[in-house]
Design a protein around this motif. Structure first.
Motif, mmCIF file in Angstrom:
data_model
loop_
_atom_site.group_PDB
_atom_site.id
_atom_site.type_symbol
_atom_site.label_atom_id
_atom_site.label_comp_id
_atom_site.label_asym_id
_atom_site.label_seq_id
_atom_site.Cartn_x
_atom_site.Cartn_y
_atom_site.Cartn_z
ATOM 1 N N ALA A 22 0.853 -1.194 0.000
ATOM 2 C CA ALA A 22 0.000 0.000 0.000
ATOM 3 C C ALA A 22 0.882 1.234 0.000
ATOM 4 O O ALA A 22 1.980 1.235 0.541
ATOM 5 N N LEU A 23 0.403 2.254 -0.604
ATOM 6 C CA LEU A 23 1.125 3.525 -0.621
ATOM 7 C C LEU A 23 0.387 4.529 0.253
ATOM 8 O O LEU A 23 -0.810 4.676 0.156
ATOM 9 N N ALA A 24 1.128 5.159 1.112
ATOM 10 C CA ALA A 24 0.534 6.202 1.948
ATOM 11 C C ALA A 24 1.322 7.478 1.681
ATOM 12 O O ALA A 24 2.464 7.609 2.080
ATOM 13 N N GLY A 25 0.696 8.390 1.011
ATOM 14 C CA GLY A 25 1.378 9.646 0.638
ATOM 15 C C GLY A 25 2.515 9.325 -0.304
ATOM 16 O O GLY A 25 2.359 8.638 -1.283
ATOM 17 N N CYS A 26 3.711 9.851 -0.006
ATOM 18 C CA CYS A 26 4.882 9.592 -0.834
ATOM 19 C C CYS A 26 5.690 8.433 -0.283
ATOM 20 O O CYS A 26 6.689 8.048 -0.855
ATOM 21 N N GLN A 27 5.280 7.909 0.874
ATOM 22 C CA GLN A 27 6.039 6.857 1.522
ATOM 23 C C GLN A 27 5.444 5.496 1.143
ATOM 24 O O GLN A 27 4.253 5.298 1.157
ATOM 25 N N GLN A 28 6.322 4.575 0.823
ATOM 26 C CA GLN A 28 5.873 3.239 0.490
ATOM 27 C C GLN A 28 5.741 2.458 1.792
ATOM 28 O O GLN A 28 6.616 2.496 2.642
ATOM 29 N N TYR A 29 4.624 1.791 1.929
ATOM 30 C CA TYR A 29 4.378 1.029 3.144
ATOM 31 C C TYR A 29 4.123 -0.414 2.726
ATOM 32 O O TYR A 29 3.267 -0.677 1.888
ATOM 33 N N ILE A 30 4.867 -1.312 3.274
ATOM 34 C CA ILE A 30 4.651 -2.731 2.986
ATOM 35 C C ILE A 30 4.022 -3.352 4.216
ATOM 36 O O ILE A 30 4.618 -3.354 5.295
ATOM 37 N N GLN A 31 2.816 -3.829 4.021
ATOM 38 C CA GLN A 31 2.112 -4.475 5.129
ATOM 39 C C GLN A 31 2.759 -5.829 5.394
ATOM 40 O O GLN A 31 3.059 -6.564 4.468
ATOM 41 N N PRO A 32 3.012 -6.172 6.643
ATOM 42 C CA PRO A 32 3.618 -7.460 6.927
ATOM 43 C C PRO A 32 2.711 -8.592 6.427
ATOM 44 O O PRO A 32 1.501 -8.446 6.358
ATOM 45 N N GLN A 33 3.364 -9.689 6.095
ATOM 46 C CA GLN A 33 2.589 -10.850 5.639
ATOM 47 C C GLN A 33 1.644 -11.299 6.730
ATOM 48 O O GLN A 33 2.016 -11.404 7.892
ATOM 49 N N GLU A 34 0.412 -11.550 6.315
ATOM 50 C CA GLU A 34 -0.552 -12.075 7.266
ATOM 51 C C GLU A 34 -0.279 -13.563 7.452
ATOM 52 O O GLU A 34 0.023 -14.261 6.502
ATOM 53 N N GLN A 35 -0.392 -14.010 8.648
ATOM 54 C CA GLN A 35 -0.172 -15.419 8.940
ATOM 55 C C GLN A 35 -1.498 -16.156 8.885
ATOM 56 O O GLN A 35 -2.374 -15.919 9.693
ATOM 57 N N HIS A 36 -1.669 -17.016 7.898
ATOM 58 C CA HIS A 36 -2.861 -17.833 7.763
ATOM 59 C C HIS A 36 -2.465 -19.273 8.030
ATOM 60 O O HIS A 36 -1.490 -19.755 7.463
ATOM 61 N N PRO A 37 -3.203 -19.936 8.886
ATOM 62 C CA PRO A 37 -2.867 -21.343 9.090
ATOM 63 C C PRO A 37 -3.131 -22.121 7.810
ATOM 64 O O PRO A 37 -4.061 -21.833 7.068
ATOM 65 N N ALA A 38 -2.259 -23.071 7.558
ATOM 66 C CA ALA A 38 -2.441 -23.920 6.377
ATOM 67 C C ALA A 38 -3.708 -24.748 6.564
ATOM 68 O O ALA A 38 -4.058 -25.117 7.677
ATOM 69 N N PRO A 39 -4.406 -25.019 5.479
ATOM 70 C CA PRO A 39 -5.601 -25.850 5.602
ATOM 71 C C PRO A 39 -5.246 -27.206 6.207
ATOM 72 O O PRO A 39 -4.159 -27.722 5.973
ATOM 73 N N ALA A 40 -6.160 -27.724 6.981
ATOM 74 C CA ALA A 40 -5.900 -29.011 7.628
ATOM 75 C C ALA A 40 -5.738 -30.090 6.567
ATOM 76 O O ALA A 40 -6.509 -30.183 5.627
ATOM 77 N N VAL A 41 -4.710 -30.874 6.717
ATOM 78 C CA VAL A 41 -4.469 -31.981 5.806
ATOM 79 C C VAL A 41 -5.017 -33.231 6.472
ATOM 80 O O VAL A 41 -4.693 -33.539 7.615
ATOM 81 N N GLU A 42 -5.868 -33.919 5.758
ATOM 82 C CA GLU A 42 -6.483 -35.109 6.324
ATOM 83 C C GLU A 42 -5.437 -36.208 6.484
ATOM 84 O O GLU A 42 -4.659 -36.485 5.576
ATOM 85 N N ALA A 43 -5.412 -36.818 7.647
ATOM 86 C CA ALA A 43 -4.490 -37.910 7.902
ATOM 87 C C ALA A 43 -4.840 -39.084 6.994
ATOM 88 O O ALA A 43 -5.996 -39.294 6.649
ATOM 89 N N PRO A 44 -3.839 -39.839 6.595
ATOM 90 C CA PRO A 44 -4.122 -40.987 5.731
ATOM 91 C C PRO A 44 -4.957 -42.026 6.472
ATOM 92 O O PRO A 44 -4.926 -42.115 7.694
ATOM 93 N N ASP A 45 -5.717 -42.790 5.703
ATOM 94 C CA ASP A 45 -6.526 -43.861 6.283
ATOM 95 C C ASP A 45 -5.603 -45.033 6.587
ATOM 96 O O ASP A 45 -5.304 -45.850 5.712
ATOM 97 N N GLN A 46 -5.144 -45.058 7.822
ATOM 98 C CA GLN A 46 -4.215 -46.107 8.235
ATOM 99 C C GLN A 46 -4.538 -46.475 9.672
ATOM 100 O O GLN A 46 -4.435 -45.650 10.573
ATOM 101 N N PHE A 47 -4.966 -47.724 9.879
ATOM 102 C CA PHE A 47 -5.284 -48.164 11.228
ATOM 103 C C PHE A 47 -5.309 -49.686 11.296
ATOM 104 O O PHE A 47 -5.294 -50.371 10.280
#
Length: 193
Positions: free
Chosen positions: A18-43
């Motif tokens: 994002a740009l604010a005035g003449c200064q460049q502003y970089i928003q920090p990366q948002e932390q999103h949890p990775a989608p849940a990975v289903e465990a393999p069918d093993q039992f």
């Protein structure tokens, strides 16, 4: 018991410039949890299974080993009498017993129908014993601890019972209502996981 589970893993990160005035502003990366990975069918399960229909009833001890899409199930009566071996891999399921001989089919459901004349969503059991729905259309009811206590799916109602605070059920009761007002019922008691 052959599953058609597909595993999906996607990682998303969003960064915004994002740009604010003449200064460049970089928003920090948002932390999103990775989608849940289903465990393999093993039992590996051991226990007792009972089947009751308007025409017949019976029970057997079972040992079930599931490795992804492949499985081995052994059914036997008291003292190992009437042993039946069921093996499956994608596209091929076999049942071998002294009573029926060797029967082969492409799916567990087709095999069950050939062997008994009965229809049941056998493939769904792989998920149900793990307290998971097999399809997205399943209706879920949770117990007071937040665990899945009931799954309603493909014409079956599955009641899951747990010991104490365990995460996985030790008993499943599968019921299929029939037009006659009667029902088909399968009871699985899992003694060892």
């Amino acid at each position: 018991m052959h599953t058609f589970s597909k595993f999906c893993l996607s990682v998303m990160t969003i960064s915004t410039l994002a740009l604010a005035g003449c200064q460049q502003y970089i928003q920090p990366q948002e932390q999103h949890p990775a989608p849940a990975v289903e465990a393999p069918d093993q039992f590996n399960l051991q226990g007792k299974i009972g089947v009751k229909t308007p025409q017949q009833s019976g029970s057997a001890f079972f040992t079930w080993v599931q490795e992804q899409d492949e499985f081995d199930i052994e059914l036997s009566g008291i003292l190992g009498v009437g042993k039946t071996q069921i093996n499956g891999k994608p596209g091929e399921v076999t049942l071998n017993s002294a009573k029926t001989g060797l029967i082969s089919a492409a799916t567990p459901e087709e095999l069950l129908e050939r062997a008994t004349g009965w229809n049941a969503p056998i493939t769904h059991l792989v998920k149900w014993v793990q307290a998971k729905p097999a399809t997205r259309q399943a209706q879920l009811n949770k117990d007071s601890s937040g665990r899945i206590g009931q799954i309603i799916e493909d014409g079956w109602t599955v009641d899951l019972n747990y010991s104490d605070n365990t995460e996985l059920p030790n008993k499943l009761v599968l019921k299929q209502a029939l037009e006659t007002g009667k029902e088909n019922r399968i009871t699985m008691v899992i003694q060892n996981r």
